[in-house]
Design an enzyme around this catalytic site. Structure first.
Site, PDB file in Angstrom:
ATOM      1  N   LYS A  81     -28.471   9.812  -7.724  1.00  0.00           N
ATOM      2  CA  LYS A  81     -28.474  10.604  -7.215  1.00  0.00           C
ATOM      3  C   LYS A  81     -27.708  11.539  -8.449  1.00  0.00           C
ATOM      4  O   LYS A  81     -27.179  10.961  -9.488  1.00  0.00           O
ATOM      5  CB  LYS A  81     -26.536  11.208  -6.446  1.00  0.00           C
ATOM      6  CG  LYS A  81     -26.505  12.222  -5.692  1.00  0.00           C
ATOM      7  CD  LYS A  81     -24.914  12.379  -4.687  1.00  0.00           C
ATOM      8  CE  LYS A  81     -24.041  13.070  -3.854  1.00  0.00           C
ATOM      9  NZ  LYS A  81     -23.601  13.346  -2.856  1.00  0.00           N
ATOM     10  N   SER A 156     -24.623  14.795   1.026  1.00  0.00           N
ATOM     11  CA  SER A 156     -25.213  15.624   0.209  1.00  0.00           C
ATOM     12  C   SER A 156     -25.573  14.874  -0.454  1.00  0.00           C
ATOM     13  O   SER A 156     -26.716  15.924  -1.302  1.00  0.00           O
ATOM     14  CB  SER A 156     -24.146  16.482  -0.741  1.00  0.00           C
ATOM     15  OG  SER A 156     -23.451  15.298  -1.544  1.00  0.00           O
ATOM     16  N   SER A 180     -21.429  11.559   2.932  1.00  0.00           N
ATOM     17  CA  SER A 180     -22.835  12.599   2.690  1.00  0.00           C
ATOM     18  C   SER A 180     -23.334  11.060   2.188  1.00  0.00           C
ATOM     19  O   SER A 180     -24.798  10.962   1.713  1.00  0.00           O
ATOM     20  CB  SER A 180     -21.798  12.407   1.317  1.00  0.00           C
ATOM     21  OG  SER A 180     -21.459  14.064   0.496  1.00  0.00           O
TER      22      SER A 180
HETATM   23  N1  GLN Z   1     -19.413  17.274   4.436  1.00  0.00           N
HETATM   24  C1  GLN Z   1     -18.563  16.571   2.951  1.00  0.00           C
HETATM   25  C2  GLN Z   1     -17.981  17.780   2.212  1.00  0.00           C
HETATM   26  O1  GLN Z   1     -19.022  18.535   2.007  1.00  0.00           O
HETATM   27  C3  GLN Z   1     -18.760  15.368   2.768  1.00  0.00           C
HETATM   28  C4  GLN Z   1     -19.301  15.475   1.024  1.00  0.00           C
HETATM   29  C5  GLN Z   1     -19.292  14.257   0.691  1.00  0.00           C
HETATM   30  O2  GLN Z   1     -19.096  13.111   0.459  1.00  0.00           O
HETATM   31  N2  GLN Z   1     -19.706  14.372  -0.694  1.00  0.00           N
HETATM   32  O3  GLN Z   1     -17.464  18.222   1.778  1.00  0.00           O
END
Ligand code: GLN
Length: 489
Positions: A81, A156, A180
């Site tokens: 990532k 994400s 994510s």
């Molecule tokens: N969807 C969650 C957020 O927007 C989780 C994001 C993540 O785990 N980086 O914060």
């Protein structure tokens, strides 16, 4: 290699050790698979130059032949990532703010994989600064779901999920602050492991919400996640919150017989696709037949999970993102009048709408006037939530939940309803708020042919226990991986 796309990281690594597959061939297969489908799926923000990848694979192959490299990952391609720093490789965090950033050092997690001889193929697409659930907040445009390119792969860490589901690489790294890794894994038919907080070093991970950020893995099966755990976990002097690997104390294989699994019914009340609910109860039946006790429980405080998570995540984000001011590094506006205008323009132009929204919320909840009402309150609520999970883990080994209320949404759907998107994190944020481990695993396809994942949550340190249990007891009886790249062939 004919079956490259179907191989787990372990089986590919084993073939390389046995000499039946050459690391250079494996790297070429990865590049060929990418060539075939990347344009359609957009998993990557940066792919390393072909000659660099092949030269590195050649070196690894030579070391394997000299028996200097015996790691199960030697020669195995992987993707990372784009919020994990790799020296000399662009690391953008999916943001215009860091679009010109090339780190001078490599994150501990990636370094460990490189030391084991794994071959880095590229950096994957993500929601900007890991804020989002669909990769659609990426400055560089969204990734597409290999099962249906009109849908999001989740986020994400969407690009990392696509890179494995599309058969580009056998495993990848993502990060999980509120789901994510687990949510895109479930939307793409993969196993997504969110380690206990601190188990894997965060050194070199660009911070979003530091008290919840963890590095996690995307694999085709739980066995690969176990193997990666033994490589990645451990105390790192460069991350004071990292823990000794012995923290993961379970050494014996947990049998289904006698295992106590709880289904938190108050979480399910928020609304779950009936097909997912059905698979969850089918999974429970399977495990009962195998000798586990699966019963329902009331977790408590479930209505507080989303508000607590978003208050704390935004507060930490607003503080962590303060460093991007157009002065030290990152994007700088072309034209400005004085220092505060430089800050203002660089930050307004460098950050996208979702990141700006969260900085505003975070700054508000940390402001002197509202700190007690929001931020301090959220910390108190977090403590209550942790208490609810601790109580549950006194009676249950693991909790079984959906990963998301539905399957992968169409691209653009979340944009219409940002609050609905926040609400869809209900099942995943609990493990982040409490520091525990959680694994999402595929259980089948919906009627529409989209992957469905379920989640097992465990107390901090139960990582090995959950993965070992799943290794033996994946429930629905389909073969793993779920046919992972139907749109490509
Ligand atoms: N969807 C969650 C957020 O927007 C989780 C994001 C993540 O785990 N980086 O914060």
């Amino acid at each position: 290699m004919k079956d490259y796309k179907d191989l787990s990281a372990r089986s590919l690594g084993q073939r390389i050790q046995e000499g039946t597959v050459d690391a250079v061939e494996a790297a070429k297969d990865a590049l060929a698979a990418i060539e075939e489908a990347e344009e359609k799926l957009h998993a990557f923000l940066h792919i390393l130059p072909r000659d660099v990848i092949l030269a590195r694979a050649g070196e690894v192959q030579a070391r394997v032949e000299r028996k200097e490299l015996t790691s199960p990952l030697a020669g195995v391609p992987f993707a990372v990532k784009d919020n994990l720093c790799v020296a000399g490789v662009p690391t953008t965090c999916g943001s215009r703010m860091l679009s010109n950033y090339i780190p001078s050092y490599t994150s501990t997690a990636v370094q460990k994989l490189l030391d084991a001889g794994a071959i880095l193929i590229g950096k994957t697409n993500m929601d900007e600064f890991a804020m989002g659930s669909s990769t659609e907040t990426s400055y560089f445009g969204p990734s597409k779901n290999p099962f249906d390119p009109s849908r999001t792969p989740g986020g994400s860490s969407g690009g990392s999920a696509v890179s494995v589901a599309a058969g580009f690489v056998p495993f990848s790294l993502g990060t999980d602050t509120g789901g994510s890794v687990r949510q895109p894994a479930s939307f793409c038919g993969l196993v997504g492991w969110k380690p206990s907080y601190g188990l894997i070093s965060r050194n070199g991970l660009i911070a979003y919400a530091s008290s919840m950020d963890v590095v996690g893995t995307f694999t085709k099966d739980p066995g690969d996640a176990l193997m990666l755990m033994s490589m990645l976990a451990g105390k790192d002097p460069k991350d004071s919150t990292s823990l000794d690997f012995r923290f993961v104390s379970d050494t014996k294989k947990p049998e289904a017989k006698g295992l106590r699994i709880g289904i938190p019914t108050d979480l399910l009340q928020a609304g779950v696709d009936p097909a997912i609910r059905k698979l969850l109860y089918k999974c429970a039946d399977r495990w009962r037949e195998a000798g586990a006790s699966v019963t329902e429980l009331e977790l408590g405080h479930s209505g507080a999970l989303i508000p607590a998570y978003y208050t704390i995540a935004c507060a930490e984000a607003s503080s962590n993102l303060e460093r991007y001011d157009g002065v030290k590094y990152g994007y700088r506006a072309d034209q400005y009048a004085g220092l505060s205008d430089l800050y203002k323009k660089s930050r307004s132009q460098g950050f996208g709408a979702e990141v700006r929204r969260r900085i505003l919320i975070g700054t508000f909840v940390l402001s002197r006037e509202y700190y007690d009402a929001y931020y301090r309150k959220a910390l108190q609520v977090r403590r209550l939530i942790a208490g609810a999970f601790e109580a549950a883990f006194r009676s249950f080994d693991f909790l079984l939940t959906p990963v998301a209320p539905g399957t992968a949404p169409l691209l653009g759907e979340y944009e219409k309803d940002p609050v609905g998107q926040y609400a869809s994190d209900l099942f995943t944020v609990g493990a982040n708020l409490t520091g525990g481990t959680a694994v999402s695993f595929p259980v089948g396809l919906s009627d529409g042919g989209l992957p469905v994942g379920l989640q097992l949550i465990g107390a901090p340190g139960r990582d090995r226990a959950i993965l070992r249990f799943l290794e033996e007891n994946l429930p629905i009886g389909h073969e793993l991986p779920i046919h992972p790249y139907p749109c490509i062939i």
